[in-house]
Write a protein that holds these residues in place. Structure first.
Motif, short mmCIF file in Angstrom:
data_model
loop_
_atom_site.label_atom_id
_atom_site.label_comp_id
_atom_site.label_asym_id
_atom_site.label_seq_id
_atom_site.Cartn_x
_atom_site.Cartn_y
_atom_site.Cartn_z
N UNK A 26 34.57 -26.74 11.59
CA UNK A 26 33.48 -26.09 10.88
C UNK A 26 32.28 -25.89 11.80
N UNK A 27 32.07 -26.84 12.70
CA UNK A 27 30.97 -26.67 13.66
C UNK A 27 31.18 -25.39 14.45
N UNK A 28 32.43 -25.15 14.86
CA UNK A 28 32.66 -23.92 15.62
C UNK A 28 32.50 -22.70 14.72
N UNK A 30 30.37 -22.49 12.33
CA UNK A 30 28.93 -22.27 12.22
C UNK A 30 28.46 -21.40 13.37
N UNK A 31 28.97 -21.68 14.57
CA UNK A 31 28.56 -20.89 15.72
C UNK A 31 29.11 -19.46 15.63
N UNK A 32 30.31 -19.32 15.08
CA UNK A 32 30.90 -17.98 14.94
C UNK A 32 30.05 -17.13 14.01
N UNK A 34 27.12 -17.86 13.10
CA UNK A 34 25.78 -17.82 13.71
C UNK A 34 25.66 -16.64 14.66
N UNK A 35 26.69 -16.42 15.47
CA UNK A 35 26.68 -15.28 16.38
C UNK A 35 26.59 -13.98 15.61
N UNK A 36 27.34 -13.89 14.52
CA UNK A 36 27.32 -12.66 13.74
C UNK A 36 25.97 -12.46 13.05
N UNK A 37 25.43 -13.56 12.51
CA UNK A 37 24.14 -13.43 11.84
C UNK A 37 23.05 -13.06 12.85
N UNK B 93 25.37 -28.96 16.88
CA UNK B 93 25.65 -27.57 16.50
C UNK B 93 24.38 -26.85 16.10
N UNK B 97 22.76 -23.62 17.76
CA UNK B 97 22.61 -22.43 16.93
C UNK B 97 21.17 -21.91 17.01
N UNK B 100 20.73 -20.27 20.31
CA UNK B 100 21.34 -18.94 20.35
C UNK B 100 20.46 -17.92 19.66
N UNK B 101 20.06 -18.24 18.43
CA UNK B 101 19.30 -17.25 17.67
C UNK B 101 17.90 -17.08 18.25
N UNK D 235 34.00 -25.75 22.22
CA UNK D 235 33.92 -25.70 20.76
C UNK D 235 32.72 -24.88 20.30
N UNK D 236 31.59 -25.08 20.97
CA UNK D 236 30.37 -24.47 20.45
C UNK D 236 29.93 -23.21 21.19
N UNK D 239 32.66 -19.60 20.16
CA UNK D 239 32.61 -18.77 18.95
C UNK D 239 31.68 -17.56 19.03
N UNK D 243 32.72 -13.80 18.19
CA UNK D 243 32.00 -12.87 17.33
C UNK D 243 31.75 -11.57 18.08
N UNK D 285 25.38 -12.35 23.99
CA UNK D 285 26.50 -13.09 23.40
C UNK D 285 27.52 -13.45 24.47
#
Ligand code: HEA
Ligand code: HEA
Ligand code: CUA
Ligand code: CU
Lengths: 298, 122, 323, 608
Positions: A26-28, A30-32, A34-37, B93, B97, B100-101, D235-236, D239, D243, D285
């Motif tokens: 799920x952590x990964x 979130x990043x997936x 997250x990238x899309x958002x 995470x 995140x 990243x954002x 892992x982080x 992704x 995307x 990205x």
């Protein structure tokens, strides 16, 4: 040979393997997402115009309720197992899967409606004006088309004057074809096509179909990713989310159908699996909780 | 393969798996379900009320979504009493995140001053 | 056709010929980093070889459980940290801010728009009015791929370079060094005039490029004391591209800047010598990437004016704008 | 310390599952981490060789633009058709090979070898686990990897050929290039990323959950730490690229324009998309993964080197704790330095200051790691066997690569060095004589555990010296080419910019004869490097059958648990209960009877 802590938690971490595994996964995720958002935010902030009201809020709200309900039922199904009630488990799990299918059904209905809905851009202002008048009447035609445009892009406060040829005419093609384009119509040797424009903004009128010359059309696109960045991101994120729903439903269905066997063999492991499947399911719900306002409302 | 049907004997776990405890949590689940429904109604209502400020519309909508998501995570996903290890993973995470954002947004908005202005000095 | 020998190149310090003001700093900066790197490398290698030799199994059959004591390693690490911090704070950040972000006024600079496309470069000069003609996407056609508004009066004196042949003038100017590159004060102008007098053939109270070379050390000192910098008119280039990402790289100028589709990115630099240089495209842009070169010619003002006079205005081609 | 003097060759019937699983189950669809590790390793080595052969073709084209490639010209033309007409590489083919060399080396060779292969084989052994936490997921992740590899490989043979937009696949080029190779590339990447994600989940869960009793965090071998951090990075960081890959796929296949701005004019025509996208977004990205990815390439290598150095100096690693904290720091900071690849995209001073600062910060833990390894040599009793030679050579090679990262890390010097051969030299020093050497070292080191036989020392030393000399002759001149202004990704090796080119009459900064001649020199050196690999290939295959048999289960007399198992380890790994009593590198403990004390050995009797 047996993998330790597959069922019972490891004392020092307090976790069984699959639970840790799903949280990492799920952590990964979130990043997936997250990238899309992030992409969504950046594209939207950078866009000149961003449409509103292109998707139906009641439908979206209904789907939100469906997903929330499924989240409740899935956690109930797990609790039932913990309480030793296999029958209840099955009931709740079946409900969950029904919700999932309902969600996907509504979604595909929504998609279909988009794939058969079109925008037409005309070659130049004069031509556009001609068709607006044909669609909405001699006097109000241009105004109605412009109003649709202004409402779509929430342009109430800008002083900008939009030239007529920048205003697209939304509506349906005759026979409701999927994915038609300028090129596909041209290669079907059509010189004109019938086009039913959408109702003017704020009304429920049914404008009459008009006859459009293909040579007058600059661009014609169904509401598909190629139409605009808005639809591109809408379809990409919701389709990816839909795939998650589908995948989750398949896994949960598998748990449901093999429940009897597992219940006999190792009920604790069954409960663990359902918990893990449930965690994934809640996550999918959680993504939707953000998707819904972002895509449907804002 | 273990054939042990009883729930865990680990003392720290006993209450979390006992029928009484589970019974209690079920009430919680239903309550949270209610909150989620309510939150959704609220968000949609807000849309129809039409707040004039874009900033507040976005903020409120995201705030409600965050609260809803918080409930899902804390209660349905049992995050409110999860193990340290999982908090660790999630904190990392969230950190990345935000990186990243935040950094991407920043980078896309920090250009020498007249980059995007049609080549004419501002 | 000629070829430079290895020795000649070594004399040049492995850096290509320089033709811009900030390039001096770039070269100097690269040099000191490499000195630092060399120091570290040589130090560690000496230690490394010594350790391998001294502690080989035949010489030292029994290993020592504790191993190295002392603070050599820590000191080395701290030294690296300090040096990096100094390089960053004292050099890289301020130099970058000055060379990249601190733009001269457009009115004091040679301005052009440079457009990249697969696989060529073309420049557009705004002409005397200093204003580029308008462009609109709706005028895009085969003949007018960038949608120039042909009737725009501002476009009438715009000039277009031939593909792959970009010129800029080398115009000598004097600036007040102490006052952040502002024009000279009246007093400074007087000093300049004094110094220039003996060399000033055309009596314009200025020093053109050739005349500058004749200055003596004493003259230089006088100018420096007065805070006068002899420099050249800076160049501002607005970089754009029609299709994919390209990168504008002029080795002699020590400048690289990507041309991003949908954006117009300005760069500025001060040329310091006349000559012909290469523009290299430094970003993979398709199968013609390797041959996407162009000449970057720094002309004397007279040559430049002559060259520009021969150029025409044309709606076709040239730099797009993104409004 | 039972198993140190005898080889325990296991009778399969005693310990393996009750029935013979059959060929497919044991070798193709195996869920045993060791078999999967070897599968990964073998596939990855094949891709490593393939990636090398691709770049050999490119090197030929760089040195002799327009001249047919010797030996393989006929083959290339018949396989690939027009793009290799007459056996000459067209620019299109050069770009394909370049993009695929980068992609294959990074995602199909080094990551699977360093992370998946060694990680799979060694990590569970080193922590005293019976297998990975999720053996079936492990199998699936290998299959995804193999699937990704096949998709990438097949893309060479489709019309138009493989992807041509560099391993970085920048839009709009990637979208506009008229080949479906890019689509294949994207699909392949999605598969590879999925594989890595599954692998990462598995590794982390294994390390957290399956450590043997007594194997506390600070008793884990450094190699396990590096794999653990690497898994987190994968892992982080992966992704967001997944995307981005999906978005680019939608651009490419469905005609969207996430990364395409409005108003592109391609070959004189307005490009038919809705526009409104951002090419910079792709870069963000991509590099959000791209930079952490380089640490994925280097951290496992550092882990391997540490194991071998500790074992062959016969003393504990110097500063084990600083090593662990440094590697954690690298992992963290690696997520916030990515835009140092983007200084010249038009970034402002504020944001580039931020990224410069983090870039400098991240170099510090690397310095600490290297320092600890260097200091570990002091006071040792150094055995120069082949694995140790490669491990030792790693240190200065990584040093050169890492140090040359510094001038790139300052935007002001990057102004001149960006996208030149200096960059190529920088990262090849880290990944080729750096990572690849560490991986060679690992192969030589763990080969006896995998097969029960040593690899030949003689062939090993030839391989070592050939590779060391070859690598340096290949990559050292590139620094000078780069400083002198030669750009990368030039399908003619810079001939367009050469002084000897008539069009450059009077151009004072055209590439001099020396720079151009270096191309030829490098290509010769690369050929030497290729020759130096032959003894290795022979060694790998021959030693399986006639290598010297190991005389014990612990042939290097090492302390970590991977050596306290039978040879090769059976399904389930350990034949006895494993309890860990001490740290990983208890070599030459004063008063102990041997110069190594395995982690699981009970307290030995002290000798006076
Ligand atoms: C494993 C791979 C790897 C590693 C570890 C690194 C490590 C580093 N890299 Fe590198 N890099 C790449 C792989 C790697 N890089 C790749 C593949 C690219 C190109 C991508 C592309 O564009 O295609 C690239 C490009 C690249 C750029 C972009 C250049 C450009 O395009 O213009 C930059 C800029 O900051 C950079 C910086 C750094 C820095 C500061 C480090 C630091 O982490 C280094 C820290 C290490 C040290 C500082 C050495 C410490 C050692 C000592 C002090 C001891 C000395 C002893 C001896 C020498 C004996 N790298
Ligand atoms: C991990 C990454 C990696 C590795 C290891 C390498 C290894 C090598 N690379 Fe590569 N390279 C890249 C990653 C890598 N490269 C990337 C990312 C790019 C940029 C691409 C782009 O521009 O988009 C690049 C670009 C690149 C270029 C520039 C092309 C250009 O810009 O036009 C060149 C030029 O010489 C080059 C050369 C080499 C050489 C000679 C090696 C040699 O070191 C190879 C040595 C190989 C071996 C020593 C293999 C030995 C193994 C075996 C023989 C296997 C044995 C098998 C069995 C036993 C079964 N590489
Ligand atoms: Cu243009 Cu490369
Ligand atoms: Cu990097």
């Amino acid at each position: 040979m047996e993998i330790p802590y597959a069922v019972k938690p490891r004392p020092d971490t307090g976790l069984y393997n699959a639970k840790l595994g799903i949280w990492l996964f799920l952590a990964s995720e979130v990043m997936l997402f997250g990238g899309l958002f992030s992409s969504y935010i950046l594209l939207r902030v950078g866009a000149d115009l961003w449409p509103h009201g292109m998707v139906s809020i009641p439908v979206g709200t209904f789907n939100t309720f469906v997903l929330i309900a499924s989240s409740v039922t899935v956690v109930m199904s797990w609790a039932s197992l913990k309480l030793g009630r296999l029958g209840d488990f099955k009931k709740y799990m079946a409900l969950t899967i029904a919700c999932a299918l309902g969600f996907l059904g509504v979604k595909s209905f929504e998609y279909h409606a988009k794939f058969t809905h079109y925008d037409v851009w005309f070659k130049d202002a004069a031509t556009a004006e001609k068709y607006f008048k044909a669609a909405y009447g001699e006097e109000k035609g241009v105004e109605a088309a412009r109003k649709l445009f202004v409402e779509r892009f929430h342009l109430h406060n800008t002083k900008a004057v939009y030239e007529a040829n920048q205003v697209q005419l939304p509506g349906h093609l005759e026979g409701n074809p999927l994915f038609a384009t300028h090129r596909s119509l041209a290669s079907a040797k059509k010189e004109t096509f019938q086009f039913t424009p959408d109702a003017p903004f704020g009304t429920h009128d049914h404008p009459k179909p008009i006859e459009v010359k293909l040579s007058d059309v600059e661009r014609l696109s169904a509401y598909v990713p190629k139409h605009s960045t808005y639809f591109a991101i809408y379809f990409t994120i919701t389709a990816l989310h839909g795939l998650h729903v589908l995948g989750g439903a398949i896994v949960l269905a598998y748990f449901l159908f093999t429940a009897n066997t597992w219940w006999k063999k190792n009920p604790e492991q069954l409960a663990n699996r359902v918990e893990v499947g449930g965690l994934f399911w809640h996550f999918v719900d959680l993504v939707w909780i953000f998707l819904f306002p972002i895509i449907y409302l804002l | 393969m273990s054939h042990d049907h009883s729930s865990s004997h680990d003392p720290s776990h006993v209450d979390h798996n006992s029928p009484e405890y589970i019974q209690k949590t079920i009430k919680k689940y239903l309550a949270v379900g209610g909150i989620l429904f309510g939150g959704t109604v609220l968000t949609v209502a807000m849309y129809y009320v039409h707040i004039p400020s874009v900033f507040w519309t976005v903020t409120i909508a995201l705030l409600i979504a965050t609260v809803k998501a918080g409930f899902v995570a804390a209660v349905f996903m049992h995050l409110s009493d999860e193990r340290k290890m999982i908090y660790g993973v999630l904190i990392c995470t969230v950190f990345f995140l935000i990186g990243l954002m935040g950094l991407t947004l920043w980078a896309m908005n920090d250009f020498p001053f007249f980059t995007l202005v049609d080549g004419k000095p501002a | 056709m000629q070829s430079t020998t290895f020795l000649e190149q070594l004399k040049q310090g492995f850096m290509p010929i320089l033709a811009s003001e900030h390039g001096k700093d770039v070269d100097y900066f690269i040099l000191i980093i490499h000195w630092l790197m060399a120091a570290l490398f040589v130090g560690w290698m000496a230690y490394f070889c010594y350790a391998l030799f001294r502690f080989r199994k035949s010489a030292n059959p029994k290993a020592d459980y504790v191993g190295a004591k002392g603070t050599l390693a820590n000191n080395a690490e701290i030294a690296v940290v300090i040096v990096e911090a100094v390089l960053l704070i004292a050099f890289a950040i301020p130099l970058w801010a000055k060379a990249v972000e601190e733009f001269p006024k457009e009115s004091n600079a040679t301005v052009m728009r440079l457009v990249a496309e697969q696989f060529s470069w073309q420049a557009r000069y705004p002409g005397k009015d200093g204003v580029f003609g308008k462009q609109e996407l709706k005028f895009v056609s085969d003949k007018n791929p960038l949608g120039y508004v042909e009737k725009d009066p501002a476009a009438s004196d715009d000039r277009l370079s031939p593909p792959k042949d970009i010129h800029v003038p080398l115009i000598p100017i004097e600036l007040d060094e102490r006052n952040k590159r502002k024009p000279l004060s009246d007093e400074q102008k007087k000093v300049l005039k004094e110094v220039a007098e003996p060399y000033d053939n055309n009596k314009n109270g200025q020093l053109d490029t050739n005349e500058r070379e004749k200055l003596t050390a004493n003259d230089h000192k006088k100018l420096k004391d007065a805070g006068i910098a002899l420099t050249f008119k800076p160049v501002i280039i607005h970089l754009t591209t029609k299709d994919v990402i390209h990168s504008f790289k002029v080795t002699a100028v020590r400048m690289t800047q990507d041309c991003m589709p949908g954006m117009s990115i300005p760069v500025h630099f001060t040329p310091t010598r006349v000559g012909k240089f290469n523009i290299t495209c430094a970003q993979l842009c398709g199968n013609g990437h390797a041959s996407m070169n162009a000449l970057f010619v720094v002309d004397s003002p007279e040559d430049f004016d002559k060259w520009l006079a021969e150029r025409t205005t044309s709606a076709a081609g040239g730099a797009p704008s993104f409004e | 310390m039972q198993s140190t003097t005898t080889t325990t060759t296991l009778d399969t019937h005693d310990h393996a599952p009750h029935h013979d699983p059959g060929f497919l189950r044991s070798y193709v669809f195996s869920t045993d981490h060791k078999v999967i590790g070897i599968q990964y390793g073998f596939t990855a080595l094949m891709f490593l060789l393939f990636g090398f052969l691709l770049v050999m073709c490119m090197r030929w084209q760089i040195a002799k633009p327009g001249v047919p490639i010797p030996l393989v010209s006929g083959l290339l033309e018949s396989l690939l058709g027009d793009v290799a007409k007459g056996g000459v590489m067209s620019p299109d083919l050069y770009n394909s090979f370049g993009a695929m060399h980068g992609t294959i080396m990074v995602f199909l060779a080094i990551v699977p070898l360093a992370f998946a292969a060694f990680g799979n084989f060694v990590v569970p052994l080193q922590i005293g686990a019976v297998d990975m936490a999720f053996p079936r997921v492990n199998m699936v992740s290998y299959q995804c990897f193999a699937g990704g590899g096949v998709v990438m490989f097949v893309s060479f043979f489709i019309p138009g050929g493989a992807a041509q937009a560099g391993w970085t696949s920048y839009s709009p080029l990637a979208t506009i290039v008229p080949t479906h190779g890019q689509t294949f590339w994207l699909i392949g990447m999605v598969l590879l990323i999925t594989s890595s994600l599954l692998g990462a989940v598995n590794f982390i869960a294994t390390v957290i959950q399956l450590r043997a009793p007594g194997m506390t965090w600070m008793r884990m071998p450094f190699f396990v730490w590096t794999q653990f951090v690497t898994a987190f990075i994968l892992l982080l960081a992966f992704p967001p690229l997944e995307a981005a890959g999906i978005l680019q796929l939608v651009d490419k296949v469905l005609g969207a324009s996430f990364f395409l701005p409005t108003g592109l004019v391609v070959s004189g025509k307005l490009y038919d998309v809705s526009g409104g996208g951002s090419p910079l977004l792709w870069q963000h990205l991509f590099w959000f993964l791209g930079h952490p990815e380089v640490y994925v390439l280097i951290l496992p290598a550092m882990g391997v080197v540490s194991e071998i150095i500790a074992c062959n100096t016969r003393k504990p690693l110097w500063g084990y704790k600083s090593l662990v904290y440094s590697v954690l720091a690298v992992g963290f900071v690696s997520f916030i330095v990515w835009a140092h690849h983007m200084y010249l995209t038009g970034m402002g001073t504020k944001i580039s200051t931020f990224f410069q600062t983090t870039t400098m910060i991240i170099s510090i833990p690397s310095v600490i790691i290297l320092t600890c390894l260097f200091m570990s040599l002091w006071g040792g009793s150094i055995r120069f066997n082949t694995p140790m030679l490669f491990a030792l050579a790693f240190l200065p090679m990584f040093g050169i690569g890492g140090l040359t990262g510094l001038p790139l890390g300052f935007n002001f010097s990057d102004l001149h060095l960006h996208d030149s051969y200096y960059v190529i030299a920088h990262f090849h020093y880290v990944v080729a004589p750096g990572t690849i050497f560490a991986l060679f070292a690992g192969v030589y080191f763990w080969y006896p555990k995998m097969t029960g036989r040593y690899m030949s020392e003689t062939l090993g030393k030839i391989h070592f010296w050939g590779s060391l000399i070859g690598m340096n002759l290949v990559f050292m001149p590139m620094f000078f080419q780069g400083l002198y202004g030669m750009s990368r990704r030039m399908s003619d090796g810079g001939a367009t910019y050469a002084l000897s080119n008539a069009a450059n009459e009077g151009v004072v900064t055209a590439l001099t004869g020396t720079v151009i001649k270096m191309n030829v020199f490098i290509t010769h050196a690369a050929f030497l490097l290729l020759l130096a690999q032959i003894p290795f290939i022979i060694n790998v295959f021959m030693s399986m059958f006639n290598g010297k048999k190991v005389e014990s289960d612990n042939p290097w007399q090492a302390t970590t648990l991977d050596w306290q198992t039978p040879t090769p380890p059976p399904h389930g790994n350990f034949t006895k209960e494993i309890v860990v009593h001490r740290g990983p590198y208890e070599y030459s403990v004063p008063g102990h009877p041997t110069d190594f004390t395995p982690q699981n050995a009970p307290e030995p009797k002290l000798v006076k």
